[in-house]
Design a protein around this motif. Sequence first.
Motif, PDB file in Angstrom:
ATOM      1  N   GLY A   1       4.071  10.914  -9.303  1.00 46.78           N
ATOM      2  CA  GLY A   1       3.427  11.212 -10.569  1.00 46.78           C
ATOM      3  C   GLY A   1       3.429  10.110 -11.598  1.00 46.78           C
ATOM      4  O   GLY A   1       3.187  10.371 -12.784  1.00 46.78           O
ATOM      5  N   PHE A   2       3.651   8.861 -11.163  1.00 45.33           N
ATOM      6  CA  PHE A   2       3.667   7.748 -12.109  1.00 45.33           C
ATOM      7  C   PHE A   2       2.275   7.127 -12.240  1.00 45.33           C
ATOM      8  O   PHE A   2       1.579   6.939 -11.248  1.00 45.33           O
ATOM      9  CB  PHE A   2       4.668   6.683 -11.674  1.00 45.33           C
ATOM     10  N   GLN A   3       1.912   6.802 -13.457  1.00 40.47           N
ATOM     11  CA  GLN A   3       0.608   6.199 -13.720  1.00 40.47           C
ATOM     12  C   GLN A   3       0.639   4.681 -13.651  1.00 40.47           C
ATOM     13  O   GLN A   3      -0.407   4.039 -13.569  1.00 40.47           O
ATOM     14  CB  GLN A   3       0.105   6.637 -15.096  1.00 40.47           C
ATOM     15  N   HIS A   4       1.829   4.107 -13.720  1.00 40.03           N
ATOM     16  CA  HIS A   4       1.931   2.647 -13.668  1.00 40.03           C
ATOM     17  C   HIS A   4       3.313   2.243 -13.167  1.00 40.03           C
ATOM     18  O   HIS A   4       4.240   3.068 -13.135  1.00 40.03           O
ATOM     19  CB  HIS A   4       1.640   2.022 -15.041  1.00 40.03           C
TER      20      HIS A   4
ATOM     21  N   LYS B   1      -4.799   5.265  -8.202  1.00 38.96           N
ATOM     22  CA  LYS B   1      -4.856   5.521  -9.642  1.00 38.96           C
ATOM     23  C   LYS B   1      -3.536   5.198 -10.336  1.00 38.96           C
ATOM     24  O   LYS B   1      -3.088   5.891 -11.260  1.00 38.96           O
ATOM     25  CB  LYS B   1      -5.287   6.957  -9.930  1.00 38.96           C
ATOM     26  N   VAL B   2      -2.900   4.122  -9.870  1.00 37.74           N
ATOM     27  CA  VAL B   2      -1.675   3.591 -10.463  1.00 37.74           C
ATOM     28  C   VAL B   2      -1.959   2.148 -10.828  1.00 37.74           C
ATOM     29  O   VAL B   2      -2.534   1.408 -10.022  1.00 37.74           O
ATOM     30  CB  VAL B   2      -0.495   3.641  -9.458  1.00 37.74           C
ATOM     31  N   HIS B   3      -1.616   1.742 -12.033  1.00 40.96           N
ATOM     32  CA  HIS B   3      -1.843   0.342 -12.359  1.00 40.96           C
ATOM     33  C   HIS B   3      -0.521  -0.405 -12.516  1.00 40.96           C
ATOM     34  O   HIS B   3       0.551   0.199 -12.695  1.00 40.96           O
ATOM     35  CB  HIS B   3      -2.747   0.180 -13.590  1.00 40.96           C
TER      36      HIS B   3
ATOM     37  N   ARG C   1       0.834  -1.215   0.000  1.00 41.63           N
ATOM     38  CA  ARG C   1       0.000   0.000   0.000  1.00 41.63           C
ATOM     39  C   ARG C   1       0.865   1.260   0.000  1.00 41.63           C
ATOM     40  O   ARG C   1       0.531   2.258  -0.649  1.00 41.63           O
ATOM     41  CB  ARG C   1      -0.955  -0.015   1.192  1.00 41.63           C
ATOM     42  N   GLU C   2       1.995   1.211   0.707  1.00 43.97           N
ATOM     43  CA  GLU C   2       2.910   2.351   0.709  1.00 43.97           C
ATOM     44  C   GLU C   2       3.580   2.506  -0.655  1.00 43.97           C
ATOM     45  O   GLU C   2       3.815   3.639  -1.116  1.00 43.97           O
ATOM     46  CB  GLU C   2       3.959   2.192   1.806  1.00 43.97           C
ATOM     47  N   LEU C   3       3.913   1.395  -1.296  1.00 48.11           N
ATOM     48  CA  LEU C   3       4.495   1.461  -2.642  1.00 48.11           C
ATOM     49  C   LEU C   3       3.548   2.168  -3.606  1.00 48.11           C
ATOM     50  O   LEU C   3       3.956   3.023  -4.389  1.00 48.11           O
ATOM     51  CB  LEU C   3       4.782   0.052  -3.172  1.00 48.11           C
ATOM     52  N   ALA C   4       2.295   1.778  -3.552  1.00 48.29           N
ATOM     53  CA  ALA C   4       1.304   2.386  -4.436  1.00 48.29           C
ATOM     54  C   ALA C   4       1.209   3.885  -4.183  1.00 48.29           C
ATOM     55  O   ALA C   4       1.155   4.691  -5.127  1.00 48.29           O
ATOM     56  CB  ALA C   4      -0.053   1.717  -4.229  1.00 48.29           C
ATOM     57  N   ALA C   5       1.193   4.272  -2.927  1.00 46.62           N
ATOM     58  CA  ALA C   5       1.087   5.689  -2.590  1.00 46.62           C
ATOM     59  C   ALA C   5       2.316   6.468  -3.045  1.00 46.62           C
ATOM     60  O   ALA C   5       2.205   7.608  -3.515  1.00 46.62           O
ATOM     61  CB  ALA C   5       0.894   5.845  -1.081  1.00 46.62           C
ATOM     62  N   LYS C   6       3.494   5.860  -2.931  1.00 48.81           N
ATOM     63  CA  LYS C   6       4.715   6.533  -3.370  1.00 48.81           C
ATOM     64  C   LYS C   6       4.725   6.723  -4.877  1.00 48.81           C
ATOM     65  O   LYS C   6       5.140   7.774  -5.387  1.00 48.81           O
ATOM     66  CB  LYS C   6       5.952   5.741  -2.934  1.00 48.81           C
ATOM     67  N   ALA C   7       4.314   5.715  -5.616  1.00 50.49           N
ATOM     68  CA  ALA C   7       4.263   5.852  -7.070  1.00 50.49           C
ATOM     69  C   ALA C   7       3.357   7.004  -7.467  1.00 50.49           C
ATOM     70  O   ALA C   7       3.683   7.806  -8.348  1.00 50.49           O
ATOM     71  CB  ALA C   7       3.792   4.544  -7.699  1.00 50.49           C
TER      72      ALA C   7
END
Length: 277
Positions: free
Chosen positions: A26-29, A65-67, A16-22
């Motif tokens: 500003g990364f979309q994926h 909003k990162v895939h 979950r932290e990885l997703a938030a950092k991405a």
Amino acid sequence: MSIGVLAHLFGRLPYRELAAKARLYGFQHVQLALWKAVSDVDFSQKGKLSPGLAMSIAEAFDKEKVHISVLGCYLHFFDRDEAVRRNNVERCKELLRYARLMGAPMVAFETGSLPDRDYTEADWQVMKRVLEELAEEAERWGVFIGLEAANGHLIGTAEQLHAMLEEVPTSQIGVVLDPGNLLHEGNIARQEAVIEEAFRLLGGRIIACHAKDRLLQPDGNVITKPAGLGQMDYNLYMKLLQQYKPEVHIIMEEAAEEQMASCKSFIEQIRNQYSVL
């Protein structure tokens, strides 16, 4: 051609932290290699994935909003120790089974390498059989295999990757193209020809791309750098990418967190010159 990043460049963190950092950067994926990037589940051995866990990981990234554009699989697939090789194959199969539940259309890998680089025909045939087996599994679960050439590996050149694709003629295997992996001390002076050959041989099979840079040192060695901090011809790379595979995902490598914004901007500025044509 949106710009993503290797998730493990942020270090090993709870997913979950990885997703938030991405999202923060500003990364979309992302390219997600579970055992290199995730700290709150031990993925060092096969068997941890389940539909529930895979969907939980997907939901964590969806929330930001990162895939997950690629599942990375950093394993050795022609290891001469059969027990090690079989374990690696089974670990990859597990990723193939659960990739779609995580929203990833592919599982990507290089072949692996030997310290002495003394590859034999037997190594090639083992790799071929492994790819055939993994392609069958990928077809069963409706995902792609992304095969990447890397200098020094069993498949180290665009020509070798093209040859293997000819020997394993399946639509389940695509190419993850990384020109930086193809450039070395022996060919960086003619990088234009190397990059053009890669697209000529592999362009129609590209399903994802990597972005890093290469720099020729005064002592003659070539080192890896973040995108924009080396000598690789990104104008040629982005021009050919737009020509062959518009809107393909690009995944940034190498950059430290403090370099990510500038490296991402560098790629986007050049990419945008060609994407509007």
